[in-house]
Scaffold this active site. Structure first.
Site, PDB file in Angstrom:
ATOM      1  N   GLY A  46       0.836  -1.191   0.000  1.00 30.88           N
ATOM      2  CA  GLY A  46       0.000   0.000   0.000  1.00 30.88           C
ATOM      3  C   GLY A  46       0.869   1.239   0.000  1.00 30.88           C
ATOM      4  O   GLY A  46       2.042   1.180   0.399  1.00 30.88           O
ATOM      5  N   GLN A  51       2.894   9.874   1.770  1.00 26.67           N
ATOM      6  CA  GLN A  51       4.192   9.202   1.722  1.00 26.67           C
ATOM      7  C   GLN A  51       5.047   9.654   0.545  1.00 26.67           C
ATOM      8  O   GLN A  51       6.266   9.512   0.569  1.00 26.67           O
ATOM      9  CB  GLN A  51       4.007   7.675   1.663  1.00 26.67           C
ATOM     10  N   CYS A  99       6.320  -0.498   7.229  1.00 23.76           N
ATOM     11  CA  CYS A  99       5.869   0.722   6.564  1.00 23.76           C
ATOM     12  C   CYS A  99       7.004   1.254   5.703  1.00 23.76           C
ATOM     13  O   CYS A  99       8.157   1.319   6.138  1.00 23.76           O
ATOM     14  CB  CYS A  99       5.480   1.769   7.601  1.00 23.76           C
ATOM     15  N   LEU A 100       6.683   1.660   4.473  1.00 21.02           N
ATOM     16  CA  LEU A 100       7.700   2.197   3.574  1.00 21.02           C
ATOM     17  C   LEU A 100       8.258   3.523   4.092  1.00 21.02           C
ATOM     18  O   LEU A 100       9.326   3.941   3.653  1.00 21.02           O
ATOM     19  CB  LEU A 100       7.108   2.401   2.167  1.00 21.02           C
ATOM     20  N   HIS A 141      -3.867   0.575   7.966  1.00 20.99           N
ATOM     21  CA  HIS A 141      -2.538   1.191   7.908  1.00 20.99           C
ATOM     22  C   HIS A 141      -2.543   2.390   6.950  1.00 20.99           C
ATOM     23  O   HIS A 141      -2.056   3.476   7.292  1.00 20.99           O
ATOM     24  CB  HIS A 141      -1.520   0.131   7.464  1.00 20.99           C
ATOM     25  N   GLU A 142      -3.114   2.197   5.758  1.00 20.50           N
ATOM     26  CA  GLU A 142      -3.114   3.282   4.765  1.00 20.50           C
ATOM     27  C   GLU A 142      -4.040   4.410   5.183  1.00 20.50           C
ATOM     28  O   GLU A 142      -3.720   5.585   4.992  1.00 20.50           O
ATOM     29  CB  GLU A 142      -3.492   2.738   3.379  1.00 20.50           C
ATOM     30  N   HIS A 145      -2.358   6.763   7.491  1.00 23.28           N
ATOM     31  CA  HIS A 145      -1.468   7.737   6.832  1.00 23.28           C
ATOM     32  C   HIS A 145      -2.224   9.018   6.477  1.00 23.28           C
ATOM     33  O   HIS A 145      -1.662  10.112   6.544  1.00 23.28           O
ATOM     34  CB  HIS A 145      -0.866   7.152   5.554  1.00 23.28           C
TER      35      HIS A 145
HETATM   36 ZN    ZN Z   1       2.944   2.998   5.858  1.00 26.47          ZN
END
Ligand code: ZN
Length: 188
Positions: A46, A51, A99-100, A141-142, A145
């Site tokens: 995701g 991000q 998480c990226l 999670h997304e 963000h």
């Molecule tokens: Zn993330």
């Protein structure tokens, strides 16, 4: 299309609520195309607008389950309902996520087992996503963000302290850090 740099924890755009998307312009379509490319290059399951520095309520997702069925899409202006959390501590083997924007690490976090997400797609069509298990985790999670919340903000005390220590050591936790899939050698 382009792979975009992914902001790392500490960048202000990750820590403030994102704005609703208005009209879907060519710029928004190009952003979403780049988000898919960036998510796939990372690779990640995701990616949310903030991000990649776009403070907009958009995220992409892509997940293939054990049966090999692909599940992929983009949602604009999502709303999220979730079943209440089960009480108890998360199982590190079954309930760890990454998480990226905090690359290279995973920590256990209890998430709701079932969510319903509604919003629209790029053409203005209604999107309704009713999922459970890992897909429900991705949605939570997304969605976080878009609210300016990183999953590390939700960790239990011990893991939270570990995450802060890692961030300090890497110079994260302040503005200006990013990594680009395919260019920077980070194992997300
Ligand atoms: Zn993330």
């Amino acid at each position: 299309m382009a792979v975009l740099p992914i902001r790392i924890m500490g960048d202000p755009v990750l820590h403030a609520p994102a704005s609703p998307v208005g009209e879907v312009t060519d710029e928004i379509r190009a952003l979403v195309a780049d988000m898919f490319e960036t998510m796939d290059a990372a690779p990640g399951v995701g990616l949310a607008g903030p991000q990649v520095g776009a403070a907009l309520r958009i995220y992409t997702y892509s997940y293939t389950d054990d049966e090999g069925l692909p599940w992929r899409g983009v949602i604009l202006n999502p709303e999220l309902w979730m079943r209440p959390l089960e009480p108890g501590d998360p199982d590190p083997d079954e309930e760890s996520e990454g998480c990226l924007s905090f690359p290279g690490e995973r920590f256990p976090l209890r998430r709701s087992e079932e969510v319903l997400v509604t919003g629209t797609d790029l053409d203005g069509n209604a999107v309704r996503i009713h999922v459970d298990g890992w897909r429900a985790r991705i949605m939570q999670h997304e969605f976080d963000h878009l609210e300016g919340i990183l999953y590390v903000d939700r960790l239990g005390d011990g893991d939270w302290k570990t995450a802060q220590k890692i961030a300090r050591k890497r110079g994260w936790g302040r503005p200006g850090n990013a990594w680009t899939p395919g260019i920077d050698d980070i194992e997300a």
